[in-house]
Design an enzyme around this catalytic site. Sequence first.
Site, PDB file in Angstrom:
ATOM      1  N   HIS A  58      31.512 -19.653  46.550  1.00  0.00           N
ATOM      2  CA  HIS A  58      31.348 -21.072  46.885  1.00  0.00           C
ATOM      3  C   HIS A  58      32.682 -21.731  47.236  1.00  0.00           C
ATOM      4  O   HIS A  58      33.721 -21.438  46.636  1.00  0.00           O
ATOM      5  CB  HIS A  58      30.611 -21.833  45.774  1.00  0.00           C
ATOM      6  CG  HIS A  58      31.352 -21.993  44.475  1.00  0.00           C
ATOM      7  ND1 HIS A  58      32.211 -23.041  44.230  1.00  0.00           N
ATOM      8  CD2 HIS A  58      31.338 -21.258  43.342  1.00  0.00           C
ATOM      9  CE1 HIS A  58      32.690 -22.947  43.001  1.00  0.00           C
ATOM     10  NE2 HIS A  58      32.180 -21.868  42.442  1.00  0.00           N
ATOM     11  N   ASP A 164      38.704 -21.459  40.956  1.00  0.00           N
ATOM     12  CA  ASP A 164      37.238 -21.423  40.961  1.00  0.00           C
ATOM     13  C   ASP A 164      36.762 -22.244  42.155  1.00  0.00           C
ATOM     14  O   ASP A 164      36.797 -23.475  42.088  1.00  0.00           O
ATOM     15  CB  ASP A 164      36.717 -21.996  39.642  1.00  0.00           C
ATOM     16  CG  ASP A 164      35.212 -22.176  39.605  1.00  0.00           C
ATOM     17  OD1 ASP A 164      34.495 -21.444  40.307  1.00  0.00           O
ATOM     18  OD2 ASP A 164      34.751 -23.073  38.874  1.00  0.00           O
ATOM     19  N   GLU A 193      27.923 -25.719  45.045  1.00  0.00           N
ATOM     20  CA  GLU A 193      27.621 -24.910  43.857  1.00  0.00           C
ATOM     21  C   GLU A 193      27.860 -25.702  42.584  1.00  0.00           C
ATOM     22  O   GLU A 193      27.110 -25.579  41.605  1.00  0.00           O
ATOM     23  CB  GLU A 193      28.479 -23.638  43.875  1.00  0.00           C
ATOM     24  CG  GLU A 193      28.131 -22.609  42.809  1.00  0.00           C
ATOM     25  CD  GLU A 193      28.883 -22.794  41.487  1.00  0.00           C
ATOM     26  OE1 GLU A 193      28.552 -22.098  40.525  1.00  0.00           O
ATOM     27  OE2 GLU A 193      29.793 -23.663  41.425  1.00  0.00           O
ATOM     28  N   GLU A 194      28.914 -26.508  42.583  1.00  0.00           N
ATOM     29  CA  GLU A 194      29.325 -27.195  41.355  1.00  0.00           C
ATOM     30  C   GLU A 194      28.347 -28.272  40.901  1.00  0.00           C
ATOM     31  O   GLU A 194      28.449 -28.768  39.780  1.00  0.00           O
ATOM     32  CB  GLU A 194      30.723 -27.810  41.535  1.00  0.00           C
ATOM     33  CG  GLU A 194      31.841 -26.810  41.786  1.00  0.00           C
ATOM     34  CD  GLU A 194      32.203 -25.981  40.558  1.00  0.00           C
ATOM     35  OE1 GLU A 194      31.526 -26.116  39.526  1.00  0.00           O
ATOM     36  OE2 GLU A 194      33.165 -25.205  40.646  1.00  0.00           O
ATOM     37  N   ASP A 217      32.289 -15.038  41.591  1.00  0.00           N
ATOM     38  CA  ASP A 217      32.582 -16.333  40.976  1.00  0.00           C
ATOM     39  C   ASP A 217      33.342 -16.114  39.672  1.00  0.00           C
ATOM     40  O   ASP A 217      33.582 -14.976  39.265  1.00  0.00           O
ATOM     41  CB  ASP A 217      31.273 -17.102  40.742  1.00  0.00           C
ATOM     42  CG  ASP A 217      31.468 -18.615  40.680  1.00  0.00           C
ATOM     43  OD1 ASP A 217      32.615 -19.072  40.561  1.00  0.00           O
ATOM     44  OD2 ASP A 217      30.450 -19.341  40.748  1.00  0.00           O
ATOM     45  N   HIS A 297      37.814 -24.926  34.951  1.00  0.00           N
ATOM     46  CA  HIS A 297      37.515 -26.341  35.219  1.00  0.00           C
ATOM     47  C   HIS A 297      38.603 -27.268  34.680  1.00  0.00           C
ATOM     48  O   HIS A 297      38.345 -28.416  34.344  1.00  0.00           O
ATOM     49  CB  HIS A 297      36.139 -26.744  34.680  1.00  0.00           C
ATOM     50  CG  HIS A 297      35.022 -26.377  35.601  1.00  0.00           C
ATOM     51  ND1 HIS A 297      33.933 -27.184  35.835  1.00  0.00           N
ATOM     52  CD2 HIS A 297      34.824 -25.291  36.376  1.00  0.00           C
ATOM     53  CE1 HIS A 297      33.113 -26.604  36.691  1.00  0.00           C
ATOM     54  NE2 HIS A 297      33.657 -25.441  37.038  1.00  0.00           N
TER      55      HIS A 297
END
Length: 323
Positions: A58, A164, A193-194, A217, A297
């Site tokens: 992604h 990411d 995606e997030e 991922d 994240h």
Amino acid sequence: MDIQRLKELCMIPGISSREEKVRNSILSKINPENHMVDDIGNLIIPKGKGKRLLLMAHMDEIGFHIINTTRDGKLFLRKVGGIPDEIIQSRFIDIITSSGTVKGIIGSVPPHLKKDGLNFELLADVGVVSREELKMKNIEIMDYAVFSKEFHEIGEFVSCRALDDRFGCHILEEVYKKSNPKNEVLFAWTVQEEIGLKGAKALSNSLSDISLAIAVDSFACCSKQNNHIIPGKGPVIRFVDNSGIVSYKHAKKIMQIANEKSIPVQIGSTGGGTDASIFVEKGIPMVALSVAVKYLHSTVEMVHKNDLENLEKLIIAIVEEGF
């Protein structure tokens, strides 16, 4: 693994629904003879012939949308994706507008004022004191912001916001360039995606005859449930997470390939979800391949360079073996 290219991809801003800068960079780098961009921005590039293997990574990252302004020229922000509250305050941000990038900050409440009842608000300050001054910045509602980024090599690791899943995007670029697929491989760089695997859901409705869906991922380490996963000891088969369970048969086949190629592989469980899980609902088996990411994240995501190299080797071996 081209670390300079990985840095380039990480530094490109692109939150969910605004991945166009990332997509354009990938297209420019690969320059494929044939590609497709669907109506929501997924990029698909085929290579080879025969039954289809789908490889996904992604393009989007976590960030903020600009949703309103204040009388004193600040910007109301709305989180896009899973941003922990504790990493937000006292940060520099880049606000991406139609005419360029505007530097800003997300402030904090000083301890001197907390006892007066002043609470933190998710606002961006771009160095003005009125809406009239703010207009000179050409910032509009629906523009977006990302944390300002730095890319560092620290020992055998690289660290940056947006690893990411820009590492996955780069690995797909490298596999596309270096592999000779046994069958047809659909390389897909997905959107949104997030915020709930939206791009993959759209792909699952438009693609047919897929033999296996693989997501490349992140794997969040290192919690009690996966403290056996060690960065630098090989890529990870993410065999179960909150979105699904991988195909046992295909995971065992991948482990066999890794063993034959002397590529170290780890197996773990984590939270979150991956694009590949969506395809199970369409009757298509899936596998999620990852590297261990420290501080996922956050603004300092960290991955081991050896894991990136070995994941690239593993995926090249997979597409050349065929499924």
